[in-house]
Design an enzyme around this catalytic site. Structure first.
Site, PDB file in Angstrom:
ATOM      1  N   ARG A 155       1.318  -1.031   0.155  1.00 29.07           N
ATOM      2  CA  ARG A 155      -0.561  -0.053  -0.186  1.00 29.07           C
ATOM      3  C   ARG A 155       1.033   1.747  -0.117  1.00 29.07           C
ATOM      4  NH1 ARG A 155      -4.118  -2.921  -1.599  1.00 29.07           N
ATOM      5  NH2 ARG A 155      -6.022  -3.647  -0.071  1.00 29.07           N
ATOM      6  N   HIS A 178      -2.264   0.923  -9.456  1.00 32.77           N
ATOM      7  CA  HIS A 178      -2.842   0.020  -8.232  1.00 32.77           C
ATOM      8  C   HIS A 178      -3.853  -0.961  -9.238  1.00 32.77           C
ATOM      9  CE1 HIS A 178      -4.329  -0.433  -4.219  1.00 32.77           C
ATOM     10  NE2 HIS A 178      -4.127  -1.824  -4.831  1.00 32.77           N
TER      11      HIS A 178
END
Ligand code: NDP
Ligand code: OXD
Length: 311
Positions: free
Chosen positions: A226, A274
């Protein structure tokens, strides 16, 4: 036993795939599509990337929440009713996609691709020495479902692989390190560092100046965990000094980043939005069908999130 209901809250295109798979393979489970205007649902099961905020009111009989991601940092676990079990996504297709991405990223850094891209843009033809994978040490932070699969694939390509996790692991051909005390020893030889940790209070901001300094000079970074794992100002400083030679980042602290984000334009950073891996709706639906049937049969649930550890 009455037919259980699975409430689906995510995008409608993927929802059509869930609908097809459930109709074809699970006539014993009813699918209901979430709508913000609908009255409270009787569903015992909910599948969502982000659950409704007022879960206790909108799905009062909820027993199991299936997260659509492998990560659960966005689920606001502290606000979910305690009786609700949270199950995260573990799926072979998701793992395969992640392994592909990590191999791609590590190989790109191993073979100096960011530097060659700059050379090409600037009209330079400048060969660099070709190093053997066996002479390159890659470190994987997080040896869970995804990290272990990535570490094993890197090992199988011939890299010298080490891994760091919370608890000790014994994985053939991979040197294991566990816990905060072992972190400096782990980092000391990682010429390419791959982050596949979950984002928790213990890992937020972990990749900071101190960690970068502990890596060998010229190390590369791959972050597929992340964005919150990386202190971006520290990464930029380490890139500027050359201590980090290049980075491949799939995640950023703010997604999407503002157009003037310094990492977006950085010549030695490769960025993707992502997409390292993604939940594939047909295989995810099959995982959830299997889990609901296990739950109905009173069997222990798999891939349950530990609320205290938050992963
Ligand atoms: P797992 O829960 O299976 O594995 C997590 C690993 O991290 C475990 O090995 C765990 O150690 C280790 N870990 C957790 N906390 C710490 C800590 N404080 N110190 C050291 N090690 C720690 O997760 P997955 O492998 O399935 O997924 C990892 C993450 O990947 C997800 O949480 C998500 O953020 C990210 N992800 C990103 C995607 C993308 O497209 N970019 C797609 C999918 C996931 P132990 O084994 O000892 O518990
Ligand atoms: C996930 C993700 O956690 O897509 O699955 O990032």
């Amino acid at each position: 036993m009455s037919r259980p209901t699975l409430l689906y809250k995510s995008d409608p295109v993927r929802g059509a795939v869930w609908d097809r798979v459930l109709r074809e393979e699970a006539p014993d489970i009813a699918l209901e599509v979430w709508s913000p205007d609908a009255p409270p649902s009787d569903a015992a099961y909910l599948v969502a990337w982000i659950p409704p905020e007022d879960l206790a009111r909108s799905v009062p009989k909820l027993e199991v929440l299936f997260g659509l991601g492998a990560g659960v940092d966005h689920l606001a676990l502290d606000h979910l009713p305690l009786r609700v079990q949270v199950v995260r996504m573990v799926d072979p297709d998701l793992t395969r996609s992640m392994v592909e991405y990590v191999l791609y990223a590590v190989l790109a850094l191993h073979r100096d691709i960011p530097a060659y891209l700059t050379d090409q843009r600037e009209g330079r033809w400048a060969p660099r020495p070709v190093r053997r994978s066996a002479d390159r040490t890659v470190g994987v932070m997080g040896l869970g479902v995804l990290g272990r699969a990535a570490a094993e694939a890197l090992r199988d390509l011939g890299f010298s692989v080490r891994g760091w996790s919370a608890s000790e692991k014994s994985i053939p051909g991979i040197t294991g390190f566990a816990g905060p005390d072992a972190l400096p020893g782990f980092l000391g030889s990682c010429e390419i560092l791959v982050c596949l940790l979950p984002l928790t209070d213990a890992t937020r901001g972990l990749l900071d100046a101190e960690v970068f300094k502990a890596l060998p000079a010229g190390a590369g970074l791959v972050n597929v965990g992340r964005g919150g794992h990386v202190v971006e100002a520290d990464l930029l400083a380490a890139l500027e000094s050359g201590h980090i030679s290049a980075a491949m980042l799939d995640v950023l602290a703010t997604e999407p980043p503002p157009p003037d984000h310094p990492l977006l334009q950085h010549p030695r950073v490769m960025l993707t939005p992502h997409v390292a891996s993604a939940t594939h709706p047909d295989s995810a639906a099959r995982q959830v069908i299997r889990a609901i049937r296990r739950h109905r049969d009173g069997l222990p649930m798999e891939n349950i999130v530990d609320r205290r550890q938050a992963y």
